[in-house]
Motif scaffolding. Structure first.
Motif, PDB file in Angstrom:
ATOM      1  N   LYS A  80      32.842  42.007  36.597  1.00 29.92           N
ATOM      2  CA  LYS A  80      34.056  41.322  36.160  1.00 29.92           C
ATOM      3  C   LYS A  80      35.325  41.818  36.854  1.00 29.92           C
ATOM      4  O   LYS A  80      36.345  41.141  36.863  1.00 29.92           O
ATOM      5  N   GLY A  81      35.269  43.045  37.361  1.00 33.58           N
ATOM      6  CA  GLY A  81      36.434  43.596  38.043  1.00 33.58           C
ATOM      7  C   GLY A  81      37.287  44.494  37.174  1.00 33.58           C
ATOM      8  O   GLY A  81      38.193  45.160  37.664  1.00 33.58           O
ATOM      9  N   TYR A  82      37.017  44.530  35.867  1.00 35.47           N
ATOM     10  CA  TYR A  82      37.804  45.331  34.922  1.00 35.47           C
ATOM     11  C   TYR A  82      36.941  45.629  33.705  1.00 35.47           C
ATOM     12  O   TYR A  82      35.837  45.086  33.565  1.00 35.47           O
ATOM     13  N   PHE A  83      37.469  46.471  32.802  1.00 40.74           N
ATOM     14  CA  PHE A  83      36.717  46.781  31.585  1.00 40.74           C
ATOM     15  C   PHE A  83      37.655  46.796  30.384  1.00 40.74           C
ATOM     16  O   PHE A  83      38.786  47.272  30.476  1.00 40.74           O
ATOM     17  N   ILE A  84      37.141  46.269  29.254  1.00 39.76           N
ATOM     18  CA  ILE A  84      37.881  46.291  27.984  1.00 39.76           C
ATOM     19  C   ILE A  84      36.927  46.773  26.897  1.00 39.76           C
ATOM     20  O   ILE A  84      35.867  46.164  26.677  1.00 39.76           O
ATOM     21  N   TYR A  85      37.290  47.849  26.223  1.00 38.96           N
ATOM     22  CA  TYR A  85      36.488  48.320  25.089  1.00 38.96           C
ATOM     23  C   TYR A  85      36.653  47.344  23.915  1.00 38.96           C
ATOM     24  O   TYR A  85      37.680  46.650  23.813  1.00 38.96           O
ATOM     25  N   PRO A  86      35.668  47.281  23.032  1.00 38.18           N
ATOM     26  CA  PRO A  86      35.769  46.372  21.881  1.00 38.18           C
ATOM     27  C   PRO A  86      37.065  46.538  21.086  1.00 38.18           C
ATOM     28  O   PRO A  86      37.676  45.547  20.678  1.00 38.18           O
ATOM     29  N   SER A  87      37.482  47.778  20.854  1.00 36.24           N
ATOM     30  CA  SER A  87      38.702  48.003  20.073  1.00 36.24           C
ATOM     31  C   SER A  87      39.955  47.507  20.785  1.00 36.24           C
ATOM     32  O   SER A  87      40.996  47.293  20.159  1.00 36.24           O
ATOM     33  N   GLN A  88      39.857  47.296  22.115  1.00 37.09           N
ATOM     34  CA  GLN A  88      41.020  46.873  22.912  1.00 37.09           C
ATOM     35  C   GLN A  88      41.098  45.352  23.050  1.00 37.09           C
ATOM     36  O   GLN A  88      42.075  44.845  23.605  1.00 37.09           O
ATOM     37  N   LEU A  89      40.110  44.647  22.546  1.00 34.62           N
ATOM     38  CA  LEU A  89      40.081  43.191  22.697  1.00 34.62           C
ATOM     39  C   LEU A  89      41.240  42.529  21.956  1.00 34.62           C
ATOM     40  O   LEU A  89      41.692  42.994  20.905  1.00 34.62           O
ATOM     41  N   ASN A 271      36.871  34.467  40.081  1.00 33.12           N
ATOM     42  CA  ASN A 271      36.596  35.894  39.936  1.00 33.12           C
ATOM     43  C   ASN A 271      37.304  36.703  41.022  1.00 33.12           C
ATOM     44  O   ASN A 271      37.660  36.182  42.081  1.00 33.12           O
ATOM     45  N   TYR A 272      37.470  37.997  40.763  1.00 35.93           N
ATOM     46  CA  TYR A 272      38.259  38.846  41.664  1.00 35.93           C
ATOM     47  C   TYR A 272      37.734  38.834  43.100  1.00 35.93           C
ATOM     48  O   TYR A 272      38.505  38.987  44.054  1.00 35.93           O
ATOM     49  N   ASP A 273      36.424  38.647  43.291  1.00 36.39           N
ATOM     50  CA  ASP A 273      35.854  38.662  44.639  1.00 36.39           C
ATOM     51  C   ASP A 273      36.009  37.325  45.355  1.00 36.39           C
ATOM     52  O   ASP A 273      35.577  37.179  46.507  1.00 36.39           O
ATOM     53  N   LYS A 274      36.656  36.346  44.686  1.00 34.50           N
ATOM     54  CA  LYS A 274      36.879  35.040  45.296  1.00 34.50           C
ATOM     55  C   LYS A 274      38.360  34.741  45.536  1.00 34.50           C
ATOM     56  O   LYS A 274      38.714  33.616  45.885  1.00 34.50           O
ATOM     57  N   PHE A 275      39.216  35.721  45.323  1.00 35.75           N
ATOM     58  CA  PHE A 275      40.614  35.527  45.697  1.00 35.75           C
ATOM     59  C   PHE A 275      41.165  36.814  46.273  1.00 35.75           C
ATOM     60  O   PHE A 275      40.680  37.910  45.995  1.00 35.75           O
ATOM     61  N   ASN A 276      42.169  36.658  47.116  1.00 33.97           N
ATOM     62  CA  ASN A 276      42.805  37.800  47.770  1.00 33.97           C
ATOM     63  C   ASN A 276      44.295  37.518  47.848  1.00 33.97           C
ATOM     64  O   ASN A 276      44.737  36.718  48.669  1.00 33.97           O
ATOM     65  N   MET A 277      45.054  38.138  46.959  1.00 34.02           N
ATOM     66  CA  MET A 277      46.499  37.947  46.909  1.00 34.02           C
ATOM     67  C   MET A 277      47.209  39.205  47.414  1.00 34.02           C
ATOM     68  O   MET A 277      46.820  40.326  47.052  1.00 34.02           O
ATOM     69  N   ALA A 278      48.217  39.020  48.240  1.00 36.94           N
ATOM     70  CA  ALA A 278      48.961  40.157  48.790  1.00 36.94           C
ATOM     71  C   ALA A 278      50.428  40.030  48.427  1.00 36.94           C
ATOM     72  O   ALA A 278      50.976  38.929  48.340  1.00 36.94           O
ATOM     73  N   LEU A 279      51.066  41.175  48.228  1.00 33.58           N
ATOM     74  CA  LEU A 279      52.490  41.232  47.929  1.00 33.58           C
ATOM     75  C   LEU A 279      53.236  41.641  49.189  1.00 33.58           C
ATOM     76  O   LEU A 279      52.894  42.635  49.821  1.00 33.58           O
ATOM     77  N   GLY A 280      54.254  40.872  49.560  1.00 37.01           N
ATOM     78  CA  GLY A 280      55.034  41.263  50.729  1.00 37.01           C
ATOM     79  C   GLY A 280      55.706  40.081  51.397  1.00 37.01           C
ATOM     80  O   GLY A 280      55.508  38.926  51.042  1.00 37.01           O
ATOM     81  N   ASN A 281      56.521  40.384  52.408  1.00 38.61           N
ATOM     82  CA  ASN A 281      57.264  39.392  53.178  1.00 38.61           C
ATOM     83  C   ASN A 281      56.349  38.804  54.252  1.00 38.61           C
ATOM     84  O   ASN A 281      55.975  39.491  55.205  1.00 38.61           O
ATOM     85  N   THR A 282      55.991  37.552  54.103  1.00 41.88           N
ATOM     86  CA  THR A 282      55.046  36.906  55.015  1.00 41.88           C
ATOM     87  C   THR A 282      55.531  36.908  56.451  1.00 41.88           C
ATOM     88  O   THR A 282      54.745  37.089  57.380  1.00 41.88           O
ATOM     89  N   LEU A 283      56.826  36.703  56.649  1.00 41.35           N
ATOM     90  CA  LEU A 283      57.347  36.585  58.014  1.00 41.35           C
ATOM     91  C   LEU A 283      57.414  37.931  58.723  1.00 41.35           C
ATOM     92  O   LEU A 283      57.169  38.018  59.927  1.00 41.35           O
TER      93      LEU A 283
END
Length: 514
Positions: A80-89, A271-283
């Motif tokens: 899934k790319g991350y984890f959440i414990y039951p109490s954190q749901l 899902n996380y393995d199907k997208f790739n987002m980057a932060l920054g100035n494209t130019l």
């Protein structure tokens, strides 16, 4: 109740929560709390579904955290790319929200734990900072801890009450649609500050269809100024998932909007393995250089923004800009985005880019870049749209379609400025309008007053002007056609009636005077 009615009712409930709970806080400032809470609920239910799929007797939210072994956690993060414990749901936190005096700090700890769960895994960059704008200690929530907790509890309870149905059914689309509904409404109500990063869905549909037209598969789709990701996600919505082989790629300069884009991907079940987002100035700091080329590129970059341009002499040697031999003007970076997109485009692909109309007729460096594009036969189509289709601006923009696989030396011009439907404060493109544009884009047929294919030699002789309209697409003559013969006959009859009337009046006057 139909699915359309359900969606409309759900959207109405969401907007009511967003307005009722925020109180005196500005809606644009408050959006992160509503959007973040919706996202928190989604990833909680998504994660629970991962554990419950194979065993109907398991309710993940009811399990104690202690049953989670390191191997279970490791396997879940890899999937899934991350984890959440039951109490954190979300469900468990929202159920106890009204009675939790530490709600704001507990939420902050949970968000931090979810993000840090991906540390050291391939998903780390996709998860890191997702909740950065959901500041549970912000004074925008209230001046005291009690005030903050009261408002947070109200948002949690409101989102908990939304009826998305069973997660395994169709609610994935509902989550994504609800999220985009909220973003679009915030953008519509925030003026330029909100609308500048959001492309309305009806325009996004057209752009996605232009970029993906007749491609049975694309390696990946890319947006160099992706905003909240709405353009990329239209490609997912309107084409079979398998067509886009390696997923969705984008770069965004604004940190808050970059987080929205990543959340938007998850909410549309990318899902996380199907997208790739980057932060920054494209130019100035372009990502994904080693990942190009892309078979489909969509973009609505900012209009006429300043950039360093010729003040940085190294840019003219940049592989993206060097072929044109000139840089976009420092006060108008529009063509810098166009050239960037072209350099990332594959030999089989298309790029569909929303552009400010001025770049198609102004002189100077912009004219030289147009010359480069036309002389190398990269421009497939220029489409003029109706005014007031976008949030925050009423201008009538154009769409530039670039291609590296043209089979002729012509450029198509489409005047779609009359295709719109008035709705609330903005105009919209209907499905019929989009179909009409796509039909002529596909056939390249000449249609009077609507579409025309022009030889590139003729464009060169017209100073490489790419504005839609005369002399390329002639405007329809809306003046009334006058039948002179018929008009003269009518005038003759009218004069005759006037002469007769005068004679009768003269006779009456003579009788009175006599």
């Amino acid at each position: 109740m139909s699915s359309i009615q359900q969606r409309a009712e759900l959207q109405s409930q969401i907007w009511k929560i967003a307005n009722d709970v925020r109180g005196s806080v500005d809606g644009w400032d408050f959006k992160q709390f509503v959007l973040g809470t919706l996202f928190y609920r989604f990833i909680s239910e998504n994660f629970s579904a991962h554990f419950e799929t194979d065993d109907d007797t398991v309710v993940y939210a009811d399990l104690p955290d202690s049953v989670i072994t390191p191997d279970i956690k490791d396997d879940a993060i890899k999937t899934k790319g991350y984890f959440i414990y039951p109490s954190q749901l979300f469900v468990n936190v929202s159920n106890n929200a009204n009675d939790n005096p530490n709600l704001n700090t507990d939420l902050a700890a949970i968000f931090q734990a979810i993000e840090s769960s991906a540390s050291g895994y391939p998903s780390e960059l996709d998860i890191k900072g997702l909740f950065a704008d959901f500041d549970t200690t912000s004074n925008r929530l209230g001046n005291t801890v009690k005030d903050k907790n009261t408002r947070l509890a109200a948002v949690l309870k409101g989102v908990a009450g939304l009826k998305f149905g069973n997660f395994h059914d169709n609610q994935i689309d509902l989550f994504g649609d609800a999220y985009e509904f909220l973003i679009s409404n915030y953008a519509a109500n925030a003026g330029k500050s909100g609308g500048e990063f959001f492309t309305p869905q009806h325009v996004s549909r057209l752009i996605a269809q232009l970029a993906m037209h007749k491609q049975t598969s694309v390696n990946k789709i890319y947006d160099p100024a992706c905003g909240s990701g709405s353009l990329l996600l239209q490609a997912k919505k309107h084409f079979d998932a398998h067509i886009i082989e390696d997923g969705f790629w984008g770069q965004e300069i604004n940190h808050t909007t970059y987080n929205l884009a990543r959340m938007n991907m998850f909410l549309h079940n990318v899902n996380y393995d199907k997208f790739n987002m980057a932060l920054g100035n494209t130019l100035l700091d372009p990502h994904f250089i080693s990942d190009k080329p892309f078979d489909a590129i969509v973009s609505n970059p900012p209009y006429s923004v300043n950039w360093i341009g010729s003040d940085d002499p190294t840019l003219i040697n940049d592989d993206r800009f060097a072929p044109a031999g000139v840089l976009a003007p420092k006060s108008k970076a529009d063509f810098a985005f166009v050239l960037h997109a072209l350099s990332y485009l594959s030999a089989k692909g298309r790029a569909a880019i929303v552009c400010f109309p001025g770049i198609f007729y102004r002189g100077g460096a912009e004219q030289k870049i147009r010359q480069y594009l036309i002389d190398n036969n990269f421009v497939e189509t220029v489409i003029s749209l109706a005014p007031n289709l976008f949030y925050g601006t009423t201008i009538a923009v154009n769409i530039l379609v670039l291609s590296r696989h043209k089979t002729d030396n012509k450029t198509q011009f489409i005047d779609a400025s009359e295709l719109y439907k008035k709705e609330t404060n903005n105009n919209i493109l209907t499905d019929e309008h989009i179909d009409k544009i796509m039909e002529v884009f596909d056939t390249k047929a000449d249609v009077d007053h609507f579409a025309k294919c022009i030889d590139n030699d003729a464009i060169a002789k017209n100073d490489y002007n790419l504005s839609v309209g005369p002399p390329y697409v002639e405007s329809k003559d809306t003046r009334e056609v006058i039948d002179i013969t018929k008009l003269n006959a009518e005038i003759k009859t009218t004069v005759s009636k006037i002469d007769k009337l005068r004679t009768e009046i003269d006779a009456i006057i003579a009788e009175i005077e006599g």
